[in-house]
Enzyme design. Sequence first.
Site, PDB file in Angstrom:
ATOM      1  N   ARG A 234       0.847  -1.201   0.000  1.00  0.00           N
ATOM      2  CA  ARG A 234       0.000   0.000   0.000  1.00  0.00           C
ATOM      3  C   ARG A 234       0.877   1.244   0.000  1.00  0.00           C
ATOM      4  O   ARG A 234       2.057   1.172   0.392  1.00  0.00           O
ATOM      5  CB  ARG A 234      -0.811   0.038   1.312  1.00  0.00           C
ATOM      6  CG  ARG A 234      -1.711  -1.131   1.488  1.00  0.00           C
ATOM      7  CD  ARG A 234      -1.707  -1.609   2.956  1.00  0.00           C
ATOM      8  NE  ARG A 234      -2.358  -2.921   3.008  1.00  0.00           N
ATOM      9  CZ  ARG A 234      -3.656  -3.089   3.177  1.00  0.00           C
ATOM     10  NH1 ARG A 234      -4.414  -2.043   3.412  1.00  0.00           N
ATOM     11  NH2 ARG A 234      -4.183  -4.289   3.142  1.00  0.00           N
TER      12      ARG A 234
ATOM     13  N   ASP B 117      -3.385   4.158   3.747  1.00  0.00           N
ATOM     14  CA  ASP B 117      -3.065   2.767   4.110  1.00  0.00           C
ATOM     15  C   ASP B 117      -4.035   1.787   3.461  1.00  0.00           C
ATOM     16  O   ASP B 117      -3.812   0.577   3.522  1.00  0.00           O
ATOM     17  CB  ASP B 117      -3.052   2.578   5.634  1.00  0.00           C
ATOM     18  CG  ASP B 117      -4.367   2.999   6.284  1.00  0.00           C
ATOM     19  OD1 ASP B 117      -4.702   4.185   6.206  1.00  0.00           O
ATOM     20  OD2 ASP B 117      -5.057   2.135   6.848  1.00  0.00           O
TER      21      ASP B 117
ATOM     22  N   ASP C  13      -9.293  -3.429   0.705  1.00  0.00           N
ATOM     23  CA  ASP C  13      -9.886  -3.180   2.025  1.00  0.00           C
ATOM     24  C   ASP C  13     -11.350  -2.739   1.929  1.00  0.00           C
ATOM     25  O   ASP C  13     -11.691  -1.570   2.117  1.00  0.00           O
ATOM     26  CB  ASP C  13      -9.070  -2.134   2.813  1.00  0.00           C
ATOM     27  CG  ASP C  13      -7.818  -2.758   3.412  1.00  0.00           C
ATOM     28  OD1 ASP C  13      -7.473  -3.881   3.021  1.00  0.00           O
ATOM     29  OD2 ASP C  13      -7.187  -2.117   4.278  1.00  0.00           O
TER      30      ASP C  13
HETATM   31  P1  AMP Z   1      -9.046  -0.313   8.402  1.00  0.00           P
HETATM   32  O1  AMP Z   1      -9.839   0.872   8.828  1.00  0.00           O
HETATM   33  O2  AMP Z   1      -9.812  -1.601   8.391  1.00  0.00           O
HETATM   34  O3  AMP Z   1      -8.310  -0.094   7.122  1.00  0.00           O
HETATM   35  O4  AMP Z   1      -7.945  -0.533   9.525  1.00  0.00           O
HETATM   36  C1  AMP Z   1      -7.013   0.428   9.905  1.00  0.00           C
HETATM   37  C2  AMP Z   1      -5.939  -0.213  10.761  1.00  0.00           C
HETATM   38  O5  AMP Z   1      -6.496  -0.808  11.925  1.00  0.00           O
HETATM   39  C3  AMP Z   1      -5.168  -1.322  10.058  1.00  0.00           C
HETATM   40  O6  AMP Z   1      -3.847  -1.221  10.473  1.00  0.00           O
HETATM   41  C4  AMP Z   1      -5.829  -2.567  10.585  1.00  0.00           C
HETATM   42  O7  AMP Z   1      -4.969  -3.680  10.548  1.00  0.00           O
HETATM   43  C5  AMP Z   1      -6.159  -2.176  11.997  1.00  0.00           C
HETATM   44  N1  AMP Z   1      -7.315  -2.930  12.535  1.00  0.00           N
HETATM   45  C6  AMP Z   1      -8.618  -2.789  12.194  1.00  0.00           C
HETATM   46  N2  AMP Z   1      -9.391  -3.641  12.907  1.00  0.00           N
HETATM   47  C7  AMP Z   1      -8.552  -4.341  13.706  1.00  0.00           C
HETATM   48  C8  AMP Z   1      -8.729  -5.381  14.671  1.00  0.00           C
HETATM   49  N3  AMP Z   1      -9.945  -5.883  14.971  1.00  0.00           N
HETATM   50  N4  AMP Z   1      -7.634  -5.866  15.300  1.00  0.00           N
HETATM   51  C9  AMP Z   1      -6.416  -5.368  15.021  1.00  0.00           C
HETATM   52  N5  AMP Z   1      -6.174  -4.397  14.128  1.00  0.00           N
HETATM   53  C10 AMP Z   1      -7.227  -3.881  13.476  1.00  0.00           C
HETATM   54 MG    MG Z   2      -7.144  -1.066   5.995  1.00  0.00          MG
END
Ligand code: AMP
Ligand code: MG
Length: 481
Positions: free
Chosen positions: A176, A245, A255
């Site tokens: 990314r 990201d 994502d």
């Molecule tokens: P996202 O909004 O899904 O793109 O996630 C943003 C960040 O939060 C990324 O680094 C994900 O890996 C982390 N993340 C989201 N949900 C979780 C979770 N349940 N446990 C651990 N990391 C999370």
């Molecule tokens: Mg993400």
Amino acid sequence: MPFHLLAGDSLALVQNLQPTPIPEPYWVGFSERAAQTLGIPTHNGLPVDPAWLDVLAGNQIQVGDQVFSPYATAYSGHQFGVWAGQLGDGRAIYLGDVNGQELQLKGAGKTAYSRMGDGRAVLRSSIREFLCSEAMHALGVPTSRALAVVGSDMPVFRETRETAAVCARVAPSFLRIGHIEHYGQNHMHEELRLTLDHLIKHHYPECANSPTPYLSLLEQIALRTACMVTQWQGLGFCHGVLNTDNTSLLGLTLDYGPFGFLDTFQIDHICNHSDHGGRYAYHRQAEVLHWNLYCLASAMLEALQEELHSSLGLDQEAAINKIKDTLDHYNREYAANWQSLFRQKLGLSITDSKDVALLEELLQGLHQHQLDHTLFFRNLSEGQDLPKSLDIWGQKYQERLSLEKHSKDQRLEQMRQINPKYVLRNYLAQNAIELAQKKDFSEVARLLKILENPYESQAVSEDYAMGPPPELAHLAISCSS
Ligand code: AMP
Ligand code: MG
């Protein structure tokens, strides 16, 4: 060489680890088409080798004679326009490469980058990601794929108690913009260059012979991104969380969270309830990805400046101007792609000076009357009458069609190949999810099958092609996942 082996296993870069097992896994969904891409033999819709269930659950790392070496990677990023610092694969664990594709388990437990998270994903969001990845691929949009969803009765707590699932995702690379930003921000110059070289070698070989390979890489990433977002606009698709990201370095849709297809077209539609300012609204997607590409360029700045100095003798200011020109290419590409795509959607095969005005007037009409984006273009492709509210536009369109050389049948045939009948509407996903939560996975399979051929009319209920019934319109899609 796989990306993760490039620079050892410093925690600033990757963590080697095992997924955390889930109890008593079961199949929720499986994509035979994705399995084919990976060269995984299937029978009756599932892998021939039953070990895959445990492997995709994160419960074992061997299948046949392949033993995986799982890992997670660090990345950083800008979220909603603000530097968020280190993020990383907080719940996605790479199993490794299969048939030249990276196979990743999303929701497979905590990693060094989980921060406050539990490392898990719920059934609901895993089904959405699974179905939409495969649907977008079938629509012809560059995207990460999904091989399977494996569920477990293990509880996971979000707003309410839900259950865990793992979505097995597939892409040539999950790198990314946030990876490059991470190396740039932490002065990891060697890792940054190794990653850029890796991208050129494996994913952008056409850049290798340029006198300025890194600048060419930036340009090609920008062009692929422009191509991807054009297709989103053409489908009325709104991603919802276009943080850096979540922005692929390969121009892939990545994502899947609170995404949506516009079943009541509003140019400024926001599908993420946390996006109060509308940063990621439908009509801002191209602009915000351009902003993300600027973040990429700033993270690469030192490498770019050095290259432009040594190859072209440019000083800092001249180098920056050159980089800006390169990123401007994105805007030109997007504008040209957009016009060409929407012309095709309307069956206009030749170019007329008034086309852009005609397109813009149409979007205004769709917006004003809140029409269903997918249905409007599909109905047009099936030769159906326009809604009364678009009569005036319709007259202009008919006049414009008189300039065309193709027969009506030819035109409609071509339009049906670009205006899908079936997209993953939120309410359809929601129906499949609610049944799956009761352990009935048949609707996940049925939807997958329909969405695999989005441009062909199928012998299924017309409901699958229709907008939501009023009680299921404007479903609130939770960002928690
Ligand atoms: P996202 O909004 O899904 O793109 O996630 C943003 C960040 O939060 C990324 O680094 C994900 O890996 C982390 N993340 C989201 N949900 C979780 C979770 N349940 N446990 C651990 N990391 C999370
Ligand atoms: Mg993400």
